[in-house]
Write an enzyme that holds these catalytic residues in place. Structure first.
Site, PDB file in Angstrom:
ATOM      1  N   ASP A 178      -3.144  -1.044   5.515  1.00  0.00           N
ATOM      2  CA  ASP A 178      -3.618  -0.552   6.810  1.00  0.00           C
ATOM      3  C   ASP A 178      -5.132  -0.401   6.866  1.00  0.00           C
ATOM      4  O   ASP A 178      -5.730  -0.491   7.921  1.00  0.00           O
ATOM      5  CB  ASP A 178      -2.951   0.792   7.149  1.00  0.00           C
ATOM      6  CG  ASP A 178      -3.174   1.850   6.065  1.00  0.00           C
ATOM      7  OD1 ASP A 178      -3.795   1.518   5.036  1.00  0.00           O
ATOM      8  OD2 ASP A 178      -2.724   2.991   6.249  1.00  0.00           O
ATOM      9  N   ASP A 225      -7.870  -3.233   2.540  1.00  0.00           N
ATOM     10  CA  ASP A 225      -6.714  -4.109   2.312  1.00  0.00           C
ATOM     11  C   ASP A 225      -6.909  -5.509   2.906  1.00  0.00           C
ATOM     12  O   ASP A 225      -6.170  -6.430   2.563  1.00  0.00           O
ATOM     13  CB  ASP A 225      -5.449  -3.499   2.945  1.00  0.00           C
ATOM     14  CG  ASP A 225      -5.097  -2.144   2.354  1.00  0.00           C
ATOM     15  OD1 ASP A 225      -5.143  -2.023   1.119  1.00  0.00           O
ATOM     16  OD2 ASP A 225      -4.796  -1.217   3.122  1.00  0.00           O
ATOM     17  N   ASP A 253       0.866  -1.168   0.000  1.00  0.00           N
ATOM     18  CA  ASP A 253       0.000   0.000   0.000  1.00  0.00           C
ATOM     19  C   ASP A 253       0.912   1.231   0.000  1.00  0.00           C
ATOM     20  O   ASP A 253       2.017   1.174   0.545  1.00  0.00           O
ATOM     21  CB  ASP A 253      -0.865  -0.043   1.267  1.00  0.00           C
ATOM     22  CG  ASP A 253      -1.874   1.081   1.318  1.00  0.00           C
ATOM     23  OD1 ASP A 253      -2.507   1.335   0.296  1.00  0.00           O
ATOM     24  OD2 ASP A 253      -2.018   1.695   2.386  1.00  0.00           O
TER      25      ASP A 253
END
Length: 654
Positions: free
Chosen positions: A612, A616, A338
């Protein structure tokens, strides 16, 4: 339903509601028919069932067989049962460890449920009521203001400078300015979640302004519900170590059974006489040799070695939640990361400015904002405004002191139509107005500019220079804001934006971005040297993603990036063949992340996934090793992750 493509009147008509909300009778009927606004409870296994499910492992089955045979042998020969007890102790300890590491999916669903607001303000029978969020139904009109958690998916009916933080769902680091107009499709077949500016979604938070919205989906029908469903259905694959141990177990099983049969048969064939006692003795010899061939200590040795790895990792800011993750991380070939908070600092920062009087520019930006400094001199508020206040602080312009010297007397709040905000202040030299906003819009309101040390008329040449600098910053994926001012002899009586925002003097531009973590550049280089390929996945726009990835050395050309909308147009088979062409994925949704992870795994690559946000979680669970963030990570991602980074830093993974 694509409610974002419809007008508010059409949406209200379709879901049989009105802007004044439902009646109590209508809401009761809908609640009985459609159920509560809750996510589906995770199926829970009993502790005993979980314990015995640990016994299904091939190595454990062999150990149990060995214990049984050892017990029979010991009883027959009147020997000690020490071997049996040791083997059983190993099996029980391993099973207990396994049980304590499990139940993550349950906890993840529970954490998702906790993200939903406990109570909501709604219009029922035409009056404002506070009700339990689980009692919301489709058609309810909810009232939203700064600080509210959004309790369900809804179509906006009213928006007064409404900004919503959707990072947990979209991964985008900047709050979204909301509007009520219906959206239209361009060349794409659908509008990505992060661009649906007239919708609000369960699990996001209002950070600025206020509004009203009509509920269009509840419970498992919400975007959060889809994530919960994907999470429940995501299959957790076996780690490389588990696969190798399973293969070893099969080989050992075949060898052990083969030894038993061969020794037993050979002994009988070479025996001078065959009777019951000879046959039994021969069988016990064969069994003893078979037991000797089983490495009873292997499971214990593996557990101890991995435990040492867990301890060592904890000293390096990596908390391991699943023992086998230690070994999997060492095998990783792909790291899907990410962007926000992992590769970048998750803190909007002014990195460039244009304008001759930087002190005046910083003062204007800081005072024309609602972000405040706390006791520790950290800015608190909307991320963009916090960046401006921190920018002033770095120039020794403390906002608290600026407010004392130049108290605000009048304001025209930001709105998404004007794309600017103005505040009027009393100063020692008189009255001054500061205006900040989108460069194009602010320039339209300017007649003069600070140029070469003095105020001069805003000529076409100066305007062209300003716009050129604006484009230069925007091309670097910077978020650009302009500032201007206007002097008055006394406090203006007409405080309408139309009256205030004219005849302004242009001051300058600020360019801000969520900057990269400096240590990540070296970590990316180290990854590539080690044969590990870093992949960046983000909810941000393509230009921002490409700029950050180029800076980090993840890609060299923009063609190595693809958007979620473009990914939708590629079949699974074609994507599997093309996947090596892409290292950056922008404007993605949760299902895209799972698809990317699964495509790499289908090519036989050991894949790690970091993240986070709630969005996700499904891909983290699907990856060979899921990595959650310890600081900014939601409980949902931490609960499905195999490993949690205590410092949220990509370099820690490396």
């Amino acid at each position: 339903m694509n409610y974002y493509l419809k007008s508010t009147d059409d949406v209200l008509k379709e879901i049989r509601s009105q802007s004044t909300g439902l009646t109590s009778k209508e809401s009761e009927e809908r609640l009985l028919k459609n159920g509560k606004n809750k996510l589906k409870e995770a199926e829970k296994e009993s502790l005993i069932a979980r314990f015995f499910s640990q016994m299904k492992d091939p190595m454990t089955i062999i150990l149990l067989c060995a214990a049984t045979v050892s017990g029979i042998t010991a009883a027959y020969a009147h020997e000690s049962f020490a071997d049996v007890l040791i083997i059983l102790a190993v099996v029980i300890i391993n099973a207990i460890l396994g049980v304590t590491q499990e139940s993550k999916a349950e906890k993840a669903i529970e954490a998702l449920q906790e993200m939903a607001a406990a109570t909501s303000k709604v219009l029922r029978d035409g009056v404002i009521q506070s009700i339990k969020s689980e009692d919301l139904v489709v058609g309810d009109v909810i009232l939203l203001e700064a600080g509210d958690a959004i309790p369900a998916d809804a179509r906006l009916l009213e928006s007064a400078s409404l900004k919503v933080e959707e990072a947990a769902l979209t991964g985008e680091s900047v709050p979204v300015n909301k509007k009520i107009d219906k959206l239209t499709l361009g060349t794409e077949k659908d509008i990505p979640l992060g661009d649906r500016k007239n919708m609000v979604y369960m699990g996001s938070v209002v950070v600025y302004g206020r509004g009203t919205a009509v509920v269009t989906a509840i419970g498992m029908d919400t975007e959060m519900g889809k994530i919960a469903d994907a999470l429940a259905n995501a299959k957790e694959g076996r780690t490389p170590l588990q696969i190798k141990l399973a293969q070893l177990s099969k080989i050992l099983t075949v060898l052990v059974v083969g030894i038993c049969i061969f020794i037993f048969g050979f002994s009988l064939l070479t025996a001078e006489t065959i009777n019951g006692e000879v046959a039994l003795n021969t069988f016990m010899v064969a069994v003893s040799l078979a037991v000797a061939a089983i490495p009873e200590g292997l499971a214990t040795v593996v557990t101890i070695v991995l435990s040492i790895g867990v301890t060592n990792m904890s000293k390096k800011n990596a908390v391991i939640r699943k023992l086998t993750a230690v070994e999997t991380l060492g095998c990783a070939q792909i790291i899907c990361s990410d962007k926000t908070g992992t590769l970048t600092q998750n803190k909007m920062t002014v990195v460039e400015h244009f304008g001759e009087k930087e002190d005046l520019l910083a003062t204007a930006m800081a005072l024309c904002s609602d972000a405040q400094l706390d006791e520790t001199n950290n800015a608190v508020g909307e991320p963009t405004e916090c960046a401006l206040v921190n920018y002033a602080t770095k120039l020794s312009l403390n906002k608290n002191k600026l407010k004392e010297q130049q108290p605000r007397v009048v304001e025209a709040p930001f709105d998404s139509v004007r794309k600017m905000m103005s505040t009027v202040h009393k100063t020692a030299d008189g009255i001054v107005q500061y205006t900040k906003g989108a460069p194009d819009e602010v320039l339209k309101c300017c007649t003069h500019a600070l140029y070469q040390g003095k105020v001069v008329p805003l000529t076409d040449a100066i305007r062209k220079e300003i716009l050129s600098k604006n484009k230069e910053m925007a091309d670097k994926a910077l978020r650009v804001l302009a500032a201007a001012y206007r002097n008055y002899e006394s406090v203006p009586t007409d405080i309408n934006p139309e009256s205030l925002e004219k005849e302004l003097v242009f001051v300058g531009l600020t360019g801000m971005i969520d900057p990269i973590r400096p240590e990540v550049v070296g970590a990316i280089t180290e990854c590539k040297k080690a044969g590990i390929r870093p992949i960046m996945i983000t909810g941000d726009h393509r230009d921002t993603a490409v700029a950050i990835a180029t800076q980090l050395g993840i890609i060299k050309e923009a063609k190595e990036a693809i958007t979620g909308a473009e990914l939708n147009e590629i079949s699974d088979e074609a994507f599997k063949n093309e996947i090596e062409s892409y290292s950056v994925y922008a404007r993605v949704q949760p299902e895209h992340k799972v698809r990317i992870v699964n495509a790499w795994r289908a090519k036989g690559k050991i894949t790690a996934m970091t993240g986070d946000g709630v969005n996700d979680a499904p891909s983290i669970k699907s990856a060979d090793i899921g990595i959650g963030m310890g600081i900014t990570g939601t409980d949902v991602t931490k609960n499905v992750a195999d490993m949690v980074l205590a410092d949220d830093n990509f370099a820690t993974i490396v």
